[in-house]
Design an enzyme around this catalytic site. Structure first.
Site, mmCIF file in Angstrom:
data_model
loop_
_atom_site.group_PDB
_atom_site.id
_atom_site.type_symbol
_atom_site.label_atom_id
_atom_site.label_comp_id
_atom_site.label_asym_id
_atom_site.label_seq_id
_atom_site.Cartn_x
_atom_site.Cartn_y
_atom_site.Cartn_z
ATOM 1 N N ALA A 8 13.999 -6.925 -3.093
ATOM 2 C CA ALA A 8 12.659 -6.343 -3.141
ATOM 3 C C ALA A 8 12.727 -4.845 -3.368
ATOM 4 O O ALA A 8 13.726 -4.200 -3.062
ATOM 5 C CB ALA A 8 11.897 -6.638 -1.844
ATOM 6 N N SER A 9 11.641 -4.310 -3.908
ATOM 7 C CA SER A 9 11.509 -2.882 -4.193
ATOM 8 C C SER A 9 12.706 -2.431 -5.036
ATOM 9 O O SER A 9 12.889 -2.901 -6.139
ATOM 10 C CB SER A 9 11.369 -2.085 -2.892
ATOM 11 O OG SER A 9 10.745 -0.849 -3.144
ATOM 12 N N GLY A 10 13.550 -1.514 -4.529
ATOM 13 C CA GLY A 10 14.708 -1.090 -5.305
ATOM 14 C C GLY A 10 15.644 -2.236 -5.636
ATOM 15 O O GLY A 10 16.311 -2.234 -6.674
ATOM 16 N N ARG A 15 12.067 3.524 -2.998
ATOM 17 C CA ARG A 15 11.680 2.198 -3.457
ATOM 18 C C ARG A 15 12.202 1.259 -2.383
ATOM 19 O O ARG A 15 13.307 0.755 -2.454
ATOM 20 C CB ARG A 15 12.286 1.884 -4.823
ATOM 21 C CG ARG A 15 11.725 2.741 -5.946
ATOM 22 C CD ARG A 15 12.118 2.214 -7.322
ATOM 23 N NE ARG A 15 11.540 3.060 -8.367
ATOM 24 C CZ ARG A 15 12.219 3.949 -9.088
ATOM 25 N NH1 ARG A 15 13.512 4.115 -8.846
ATOM 26 N NH2 ARG A 15 11.630 4.664 -10.022
ATOM 27 N N ARG A 16 11.395 1.042 -1.365
ATOM 28 C CA ARG A 16 11.849 0.362 -0.147
ATOM 29 C C ARG A 16 10.841 -0.689 0.259
ATOM 30 O O ARG A 16 9.642 -0.442 0.278
ATOM 31 C CB ARG A 16 12.025 1.393 0.974
ATOM 32 C CG ARG A 16 12.594 0.848 2.279
ATOM 33 C CD ARG A 16 14.031 0.388 2.096
ATOM 34 N NE ARG A 16 14.758 0.281 3.348
ATOM 35 C CZ ARG A 16 14.651 -0.749 4.191
ATOM 36 N NH1 ARG A 16 13.818 -1.728 3.937
ATOM 37 N NH2 ARG A 16 15.363 -0.791 5.290
#
Length: 570
Positions: free
Chosen positions: A378-380, A561-562
């Site tokens: 997810a995210s990064g 980006r978490r």
């Protein structure tokens, strides 16, 4: 003088002992041969705690060498071997206190289902199992539980913790700026309960996971989903009730279970074989390797930048510098015919994620590439997968979270409570924008928002390009929202449901390797030995490592980006 001599003698003894251990380890590593597997063996699959994606440190001497922790790919390999190994008559699954996510559980269930197609027995023995252990055990031919034990199957829920009231009491404020209404990573510092958006996402996640849990158990135990839901509402279960309700097959002590298994296979005395021993059996000894080599590259943990001289020895995350070196090495290796990148990451530093994204795209131009998502990408962790290559996820994988967040603490109130004063001199309009001793001004907030908006637009644009969709179709699916794998599949954010087997099938197709042909899977990074620990840099503890990363992530660029939360559903 006596103390000096005692210290000197102690130091000499420790040095000699250390040298002896090193010599023993070296000798063992040079002369180690595959273990002898007795005929009529039963493989005990004792899975507990968190099963890592990345190989842990190998201890090649003493009793520890027999208990090296398995990886997800290691379990996959062992069950492939057990299915064709004539010496293995059965497998006994013994899950206990598992802390893996639902993606890995689905991988293990698929691995066990594949093993069962060999026709060999699969028994499960449970010790105070919860939902995870029981869900995994339902794939077995027979489920055993101790006569005085109990089955802790009672449903599923999530708990999110909020610190705002605590921070208010100590005079610490936290400012959060983000793009995406679901990007609630900072809510733990600024709220006392879930936002409506978070509640909507968490409700969807829990309902979907619970539905998968219920349907999986119901199918295995030959019940309807409605009957299974009603039954779970009666949990937890005493052993006798679990038996009466058809949730387990027998109440037996473990030695009794093995006696019944011996009668089942009817081939004489069974020899119990540990995972630590069996994982050392090379696949090529059973004809399971081929002339084509597939690199299995593991990206596991939080994403950080890493130092310029990083060698990737840290076991606590994905360091962009070291990970990119690894990708470049694989890209230049002519013996590698294809690559599966296995991701288990909630994201992290925005710049580090972008650097990995670039290297992943360069690798994609050199080698056939497939992405395999584990518990979380997810995210990064999702960003780095945007190469345009096929993405395989599990129904329970946490993915998406396409968004950006900036978190800045303000400790001015705490400093006042402690009597700490600070006096500064600065030049430049935004010189103090990162300072922790004041809240952001409206002008500073607007400046930061420019960077956040640009970063978010770039994220969505990269996803749109990789998924071959218009920006306007991807952006509504972004907003920082976390999706489960099956939800992401419906929305075109991933391509297929499956795990390691499916990823290998796809990379073989891309590499034009016949589907029926075995391939040699090579793990990257490889398992580290005790000698690497002795001569490499010291490892942080888990707590130290996470705190260090948290401190490093904020000053670097401020942008993360978490994934907004870590989900641990029971």
């Amino acid at each position: 003088m006596a103390k000096f001599l005692f210290g000197l003698i102690t130091g000499v003894v420790l040095c000699v002992a250390g040298l002896f251990l090193i010599f023993f380890a070296l000798a063992r590593s040079f002369r180690e041969s595959p273990p002898a597997v007795a005929q009529n063996s039963v493989l005990r699959l004792q899975l507990s705690g968190g099963i890592p994606e990345r190989p842990p440190v190998e201890v090649p001497f003493g009793p520890f060498g027999e208990h090296s922790a398995p990886t997800v790919t290691g379990v996959w390999t062992m069950l492939r071997e057990a299915a064709v190994d004539a010496r293995i008559k059965a497998v006994v699954l013994e899950p206990e206190s598992l802390s893996v996510g639902w993606g890995k559980l689905e991988e293990f269930r698929a691995d066990l289902e594949r093993y069962k197609r060999s026709g060999k027995p699969l028994y499960a023995y449970l010790k105070t199992p919860g939902a995870r252990e029981y869900y995994l055990a339902t794939v077995a031919d027979r489920i055993y539980l101790g006569p005085s034990d109990w089955l802790n199957l009672k449903g599923m829920g999530v708990e999110l913790i909020y610190f705002k009231n605590t921070l208010d009491k100590i005079g610490v404020g936290v400012q959060v700026e983000h793009d995406g209404k679901y990007k609630d990573f900072g809510d733990m510092f600024t709220r006392t309960s879930m936002s409506p958006e978070t509640r909507a996402v968490m409700t969807a996640v829990v309902c979907d996971l619970y539905g998968n849990l219920v349907s999986g158990i119901a199918q295995a135990r030959k019940k309807t989903p409605d009957d299974m839901r009603a039954l779970i509402d009666q949990g937890p279960f005493l052993a006798k009730d679990a038996l009466q309700d058809g949730l387990v097959d027998q109440l037996r002590y473990q030695d009794q279970m093995f006696s019944e298994l011996q009668q089942k296979v009817n081939s004489g005395e069974l020899h119990k074989l540990s995972m630590g021993s069996y994982q050392k059996v090379p696949p090529d000894s059973l004809g399971l390797e081929g002339r084509h080599h597939i690199a299995m590259v593991v990206g596991d943990g939080d994403i950080t930048r890493g130092s310029a001289d990083s060698d990737g020895s840290s076991d606590q995350g994905i360091e962009a510098t070291a990970f990119n070196k690894l990708l470049r090495r694989i890209g230049g290796d002519s013996s590698v015919d294809g690559v599966v990148v296995r991701i288990d990451s909630p994201g992290g530093d925005a710049v580090a994620s972008d650097e990995i994204w670039r290297e992943m795209n360069l690798l994609s131009k050199k080698k056939p590439l497939v992405i395999s998502m584990s518990d979380t990408a997810a995210s990064g962790g999702y960003y780095m997968a945007m190469t345009g290559d096929p993405i395989v996820a599990y129904p329970g994988t946490l993915t998406g979270s396409i968004g950006v967040v900036f978190v800045k603490p303000d400790v001015q109130g705490l400093m006042g409570k402690l009597g700490i004063d600070e006096d500064t001199i600065s030049r430049g309009r935004f010189a103090q924008i990162d300072s922790l001793d004041h809240a952001l001004t409206p002008v500073e907030t607007a400046k930061l928002k420019e960077g956040i908006d640009a970063n978010y637009h770039d994220f969505v644009a990269k996803v749109a390009q990789a998924r071959r969709r218009p920006f306007d179709q991807i952006e509504p699916l972004a907003q920082g929202r976390v999706w489960l794998g099956d939800q992401a599949k419906e929305r075109g954010l991933v391509d297929e449901m499956g795990g390691i087997d499916r990823a290998l099938e796809l990379v073989k197709q891309k590499a034009k390797i016949p589907a029926s042909e075995n391939v040699t899977v090579v793990m990257y990074p490889p398992r580290r030995s005790i000698l690497d620990m002795l001569f490499g840099r010291a490892q942080d503890s888990v707590v130290e490592s996470r705190l260090r990363r948290l401190v490093k992530e904020w000053p670097a660029s401020g942008l993360l980006r978490r994934m907004p939360f870590m989900l641990s559903a029971q």
